[in-house]
Design a protein around this motif. Structure first.
Motif, PDB file in Angstrom:
ATOM      1  N   TYR A 249       0.864  -1.178   0.000  1.00 54.30           N
ATOM      2  CA  TYR A 249       0.000   0.000   0.000  1.00 54.30           C
ATOM      3  C   TYR A 249       0.904   1.232   0.000  1.00 54.30           C
ATOM      4  CZ  TYR A 249      -4.065  -2.906   1.082  1.00 54.30           C
ATOM      5  OH  TYR A 249      -5.070  -3.849   1.036  1.00 54.30           O
ATOM      6  N   ILE A 250       0.745   2.057  -1.013  1.00 52.02           N
ATOM      7  CA  ILE A 250       1.562   3.267  -1.109  1.00 52.02           C
ATOM      8  C   ILE A 250       0.714   4.469  -0.715  1.00 52.02           C
ATOM      9  CG2 ILE A 250       2.844   4.787  -2.653  1.00 52.02           C
ATOM     10  CD1 ILE A 250       3.781   2.420  -4.199  1.00 52.02           C
ATOM     11  N   TYR A 251       1.235   5.239   0.231  1.00 46.62           N
ATOM     12  CA  TYR A 251       0.521   6.406   0.737  1.00 46.62           C
ATOM     13  C   TYR A 251       1.178   7.682   0.209  1.00 46.62           C
ATOM     14  CZ  TYR A 251      -1.941   3.215   3.804  1.00 46.62           C
ATOM     15  OH  TYR A 251      -2.732   2.193   4.283  1.00 46.62           O
ATOM     16  N   ILE A 252       0.332   8.509  -0.414  1.00 45.69           N
ATOM     17  CA  ILE A 252       0.785   9.751  -1.028  1.00 45.69           C
ATOM     18  C   ILE A 252       0.083  10.925  -0.351  1.00 45.69           C
ATOM     19  CG2 ILE A 252       1.023  11.025  -3.200  1.00 45.69           C
ATOM     20  CD1 ILE A 252       2.476   8.364  -3.232  1.00 45.69           C
ATOM     21  N   LYS A 253       0.827  11.964  -0.072  1.00 43.16           N
ATOM     22  CA  LYS A 253       0.235  13.149   0.550  1.00 43.16           C
ATOM     23  C   LYS A 253      -0.818  13.754  -0.371  1.00 43.16           C
ATOM     24  CE  LYS A 253       1.428  17.551   2.734  1.00 43.16           C
ATOM     25  NZ  LYS A 253       2.505  18.508   3.075  1.00 43.16           N
ATOM     26  N   LYS A 254      -1.907  14.201   0.225  1.00 36.97           N
ATOM     27  CA  LYS A 254      -2.982  14.824  -0.550  1.00 36.97           C
ATOM     28  C   LYS A 254      -2.447  16.033  -1.317  1.00 36.97           C
ATOM     29  CE  LYS A 254      -6.663  13.366   2.618  1.00 36.97           C
ATOM     30  NZ  LYS A 254      -7.695  13.789   3.597  1.00 36.97           N
ATOM     31  N   GLY A 255      -2.863  16.119  -2.578  1.00 39.08           N
ATOM     32  CA  GLY A 255      -2.395  17.206  -3.431  1.00 39.08           C
ATOM     33  C   GLY A 255      -1.185  16.836  -4.271  1.00 39.08           C
ATOM     34  N   TRP A 256      -0.645  15.643  -4.039  1.00 35.73           N
ATOM     35  CA  TRP A 256       0.505  15.164  -4.797  1.00 35.73           C
ATOM     36  C   TRP A 256       0.105  13.943  -5.618  1.00 35.73           C
ATOM     37  CZ3 TRP A 256       5.797  16.935  -4.159  1.00 35.73           C
ATOM     38  CH2 TRP A 256       5.919  18.016  -3.283  1.00 35.73           C
ATOM     39  N   ASN A 257       0.792  13.751  -6.747  1.00 40.53           N
ATOM     40  CA  ASN A 257       0.535  12.590  -7.596  1.00 40.53           C
ATOM     41  C   ASN A 257       1.576  11.509  -7.333  1.00 40.53           C
ATOM     42  OD1 ASN A 257      -1.652  13.862  -8.976  1.00 40.53           O
ATOM     43  ND2 ASN A 257      -0.169  14.966 -10.257  1.00 40.53           N
ATOM     44  N   ILE A 258       1.187  10.278  -7.571  1.00 38.31           N
ATOM     45  CA  ILE A 258       2.126   9.180  -7.364  1.00 38.31           C
ATOM     46  C   ILE A 258       3.260   9.278  -8.387  1.00 38.31           C
ATOM     47  CG2 ILE A 258       0.830   7.582  -8.850  1.00 38.31           C
ATOM     48  CD1 ILE A 258       1.703   5.371  -6.813  1.00 38.31           C
ATOM     49  N   PRO A 259       4.496   9.176  -7.962  1.00 41.31           N
ATOM     50  CA  PRO A 259       5.630   9.300  -8.890  1.00 41.31           C
ATOM     51  C   PRO A 259       5.609   8.220  -9.974  1.00 41.31           C
ATOM     52  CG  PRO A 259       6.367   9.541  -6.625  1.00 41.31           C
ATOM     53  CD  PRO A 259       4.947   9.074  -6.557  1.00 41.31           C
ATOM     54  N   SER A 260       5.970   8.615 -11.170  1.00 39.77           N
ATOM     55  CA  SER A 260       5.970   7.684 -12.301  1.00 39.77           C
ATOM     56  C   SER A 260       7.050   6.617 -12.172  1.00 39.77           C
ATOM     57  CB  SER A 260       6.171   8.456 -13.607  1.00 39.77           C
ATOM     58  OG  SER A 260       7.396   9.178 -13.583  1.00 39.77           O
ATOM     59  N   VAL A 261       8.045   6.848 -11.311  1.00 40.63           N
ATOM     60  CA  VAL A 261       9.127   5.863 -11.154  1.00 40.63           C
ATOM     61  C   VAL A 261       8.687   4.668 -10.318  1.00 40.63           C
ATOM     62  CG1 VAL A 261      10.903   7.642 -11.357  1.00 40.63           C
ATOM     63  CG2 VAL A 261      10.108   6.952  -9.090  1.00 40.63           C
ATOM     64  N   PHE A 262       7.557   4.781  -9.619  1.00 40.34           N
ATOM     65  CA  PHE A 262       7.065   3.672  -8.798  1.00 40.34           C
ATOM     66  C   PHE A 262       6.444   2.612  -9.705  1.00 40.34           C
ATOM     67  CE2 PHE A 262       6.230   6.333  -4.677  1.00 40.34           C
ATOM     68  CZ  PHE A 262       7.592   6.568  -4.581  1.00 40.34           C
ATOM     69  N   ASN A 263       7.016   1.435  -9.702  1.00 44.43           N
ATOM     70  CA  ASN A 263       6.525   0.332 -10.526  1.00 44.43           C
ATOM     71  C   ASN A 263       6.122  -0.847  -9.654  1.00 44.43           C
ATOM     72  OD1 ASN A 263       9.201   0.963 -12.913  1.00 44.43           O
ATOM     73  ND2 ASN A 263       7.221   1.964 -12.718  1.00 44.43           N
ATOM     74  N   GLY A 264       5.201  -1.660 -10.175  1.00 47.16           N
ATOM     75  CA  GLY A 264       4.801  -2.869  -9.467  1.00 47.16           C
ATOM     76  C   GLY A 264       3.310  -2.915  -9.212  1.00 47.16           C
ATOM     77  N   ASN A 265       2.898  -3.947  -8.513  1.00 47.34           N
ATOM     78  CA  ASN A 265       1.491  -4.116  -8.149  1.00 47.34           C
ATOM     79  C   ASN A 265       1.280  -3.616  -6.722  1.00 47.34           C
ATOM     80  OD1 ASN A 265       0.678  -5.474 -10.596  1.00 47.34           O
ATOM     81  ND2 ASN A 265       1.837  -7.249  -9.864  1.00 47.34           N
ATOM     82  N   PHE A 266       0.518  -2.556  -6.590  1.00 43.63           N
ATOM     83  CA  PHE A 266       0.260  -1.974  -5.275  1.00 43.63           C
ATOM     84  C   PHE A 266      -1.036  -1.173  -5.320  1.00 43.63           C
ATOM     85  CE2 PHE A 266       3.430   0.604  -7.591  1.00 43.63           C
ATOM     86  CZ  PHE A 266       2.689   1.754  -7.825  1.00 43.63           C
ATOM     87  N   LYS A 267      -1.538  -0.882  -4.140  1.00 41.40           N
ATOM     88  CA  LYS A 267      -2.703  -0.024  -4.004  1.00 41.40           C
ATOM     89  C   LYS A 267      -2.240   1.343  -3.523  1.00 41.40           C
ATOM     90  CE  LYS A 267      -6.064  -3.695  -3.089  1.00 41.40           C
ATOM     91  NZ  LYS A 267      -7.099  -4.218  -2.150  1.00 41.40           N
ATOM     92  N   THR A 268      -2.876   2.372  -4.037  1.00 37.91           N
ATOM     93  CA  THR A 268      -2.492   3.732  -3.688  1.00 37.91           C
ATOM     94  C   THR A 268      -3.581   4.393  -2.855  1.00 37.91           C
ATOM     95  OG1 THR A 268      -1.295   3.913  -5.788  1.00 37.91           O
ATOM     96  CG2 THR A 268      -1.727   5.952  -4.595  1.00 37.91           C
ATOM     97  N   GLN A 269      -3.166   5.058  -1.795  1.00 39.52           N
ATOM     98  CA  GLN A 269      -4.108   5.785  -0.951  1.00 39.52           C
ATOM     99  C   GLN A 269      -3.525   7.145  -0.597  1.00 39.52           C
ATOM    100  OE1 GLN A 269      -5.513   3.558   2.424  1.00 39.52           O
ATOM    101  NE2 GLN A 269      -6.024   1.746   1.223  1.00 39.52           N
ATOM    102  N   LYS A 270      -4.415   8.119  -0.446  1.00 35.83           N
ATOM    103  CA  LYS A 270      -3.996   9.457  -0.043  1.00 35.83           C
ATOM    104  C   LYS A 270      -3.870   9.511   1.475  1.00 35.83           C
ATOM    105  CE  LYS A 270      -3.882  11.461  -4.111  1.00 35.83           C
ATOM    106  NZ  LYS A 270      -2.667  12.096  -4.666  1.00 35.83           N
ATOM    107  N   LEU A 271      -2.889  10.267   1.913  1.00 36.43           N
ATOM    108  CA  LEU A 271      -2.614  10.342   3.347  1.00 36.43           C
ATOM    109  C   LEU A 271      -2.792  11.776   3.831  1.00 36.43           C
ATOM    110  CD1 LEU A 271      -1.631   8.607   5.741  1.00 36.43           C
ATOM    111  CD2 LEU A 271       0.702   9.327   5.177  1.00 36.43           C
TER     112      LEU A 271
END
Length: 271
Positions: A249-271
């Motif tokens: 599970y990858i947590y990204i700060k609200k207002g930011w987009n997930i970096p394109s360098v992140f590869n793989g199978n994961f779920k994304t959630q805003k923090l």
């Protein structure tokens, strides 16, 4: 005494004198070398060398890509210019020559750069001679093949990967986010696209998070190679390779987009 015997005696004396002169010369040379070493102090061997002093390499340089210059060493998505340059590895040459997996190769790159930065810090120098780099490469390679890692994969089945670069100047906000209920469902892993492992460790100590058993992933885990060994036009951080068999599970700060360098199978959630 005959003339011949006198001649032989003079010849012996002359040879002895020549031997003594040579011995004195060697002694002076050794004394001068020792004196120079004493003047250099504990950092002897870490100064820049003259061209004629370069040693014959065993070919380790073929595993290194050209170093990224300071002006180009930034990450647009994280909005940062990196303070420290690292050596990126030629994964194609590395894997084919040393028969390493993608996971082993990327950890070799991480641990090599980590050791080089520690060496620079310990010696108080900005440059490491190539023979020292070569020696470090082989030592780290042995550790990798022995299964040693500085990034230890958590034993938890689920990992919470928090991209921390947006929080670097607001550690209190990040500390508060770590107290949210969802954070207790998996082992926390901090990932940075801006800091080296050494810098990330130092930042953790300053922010008061150094004792929380949080695993660290620094930008030395980036590579321009895909997990299939293809040289790409962008960097990659393959979580499936580094965190195999984990629910991610990858947590990204609200207002930011997930970096394109992140590869793989994961779920994304805003923090």
């Amino acid at each position: 005494m005959t003339l011949k015997r006198k001649y032989n005696s003079l010849k012996i004396i002359l040879n002895i004198e020549i031997f003594l002169v040579l011995l004195l010369g060697v002694s002076c040379s050794f004394s001068e070398t020792s004196h120079k070493r004493n003047e250099l102090g504990p950092n002897a061997g870490f100064e820049r060398r003259r061209v004629e002093e370069y040693f014959v390499s065993s070919g380790v340089e073929r595993y290194f890509l050209p170093e990224v210059p300071y002006w180009a060493n930034f990450n647009e998505e994280a909005q940062c210019r990196r303070k420290t340059s690292i050596k990126f590895f030629n994964m194609d040459s590395l894997r084919s020559s040393l028969r390493l997996s993608y996971e082993e190769s990327i950890h070799l790159q991480l641990m090599f750069n980590h050791e080089i930065q520690k060496l620079k810090k310990d010696k108080g120098v900005s440059h490491i001679p190539f023979d020292k780099e070569e020696d470090t490469f082989y030592k780290v390679s042995d550790r990798i093949q022995a299964g040693i890692r500085i990034f230890r994969k958590p034993s938890f089945k689920r990992v919470n990967i928090i991209w921390i670069d947006p929080y670097v100047n607001n550690e209190q906000e990040l500390a508060a986010k770590l107290q949210e209920p969802q954070m207790y469902k998996g082992h926390p892993v901090f990932v940075s696209l801006c800091m080296t492992y050494v810098e990330l460790e130092e930042w953790m100590k300053k922010s008061g998070l150094g004792q929380k058993n949080i695993r660290l992933m620094s930008y030395e885990l980036l590579t321009p190679y895909t997990n299939s060994g293809k040289l790409d036009t962008s960097y990659h951080l393959d979580f499936d390779e580094v965190l195999k068999n984990k629910k991610k599970y990858i947590y990204i700060k609200k207002g930011w987009n997930i970096p394109s360098v992140f590869n793989g199978n994961f779920k994304t959630q805003k923090l």
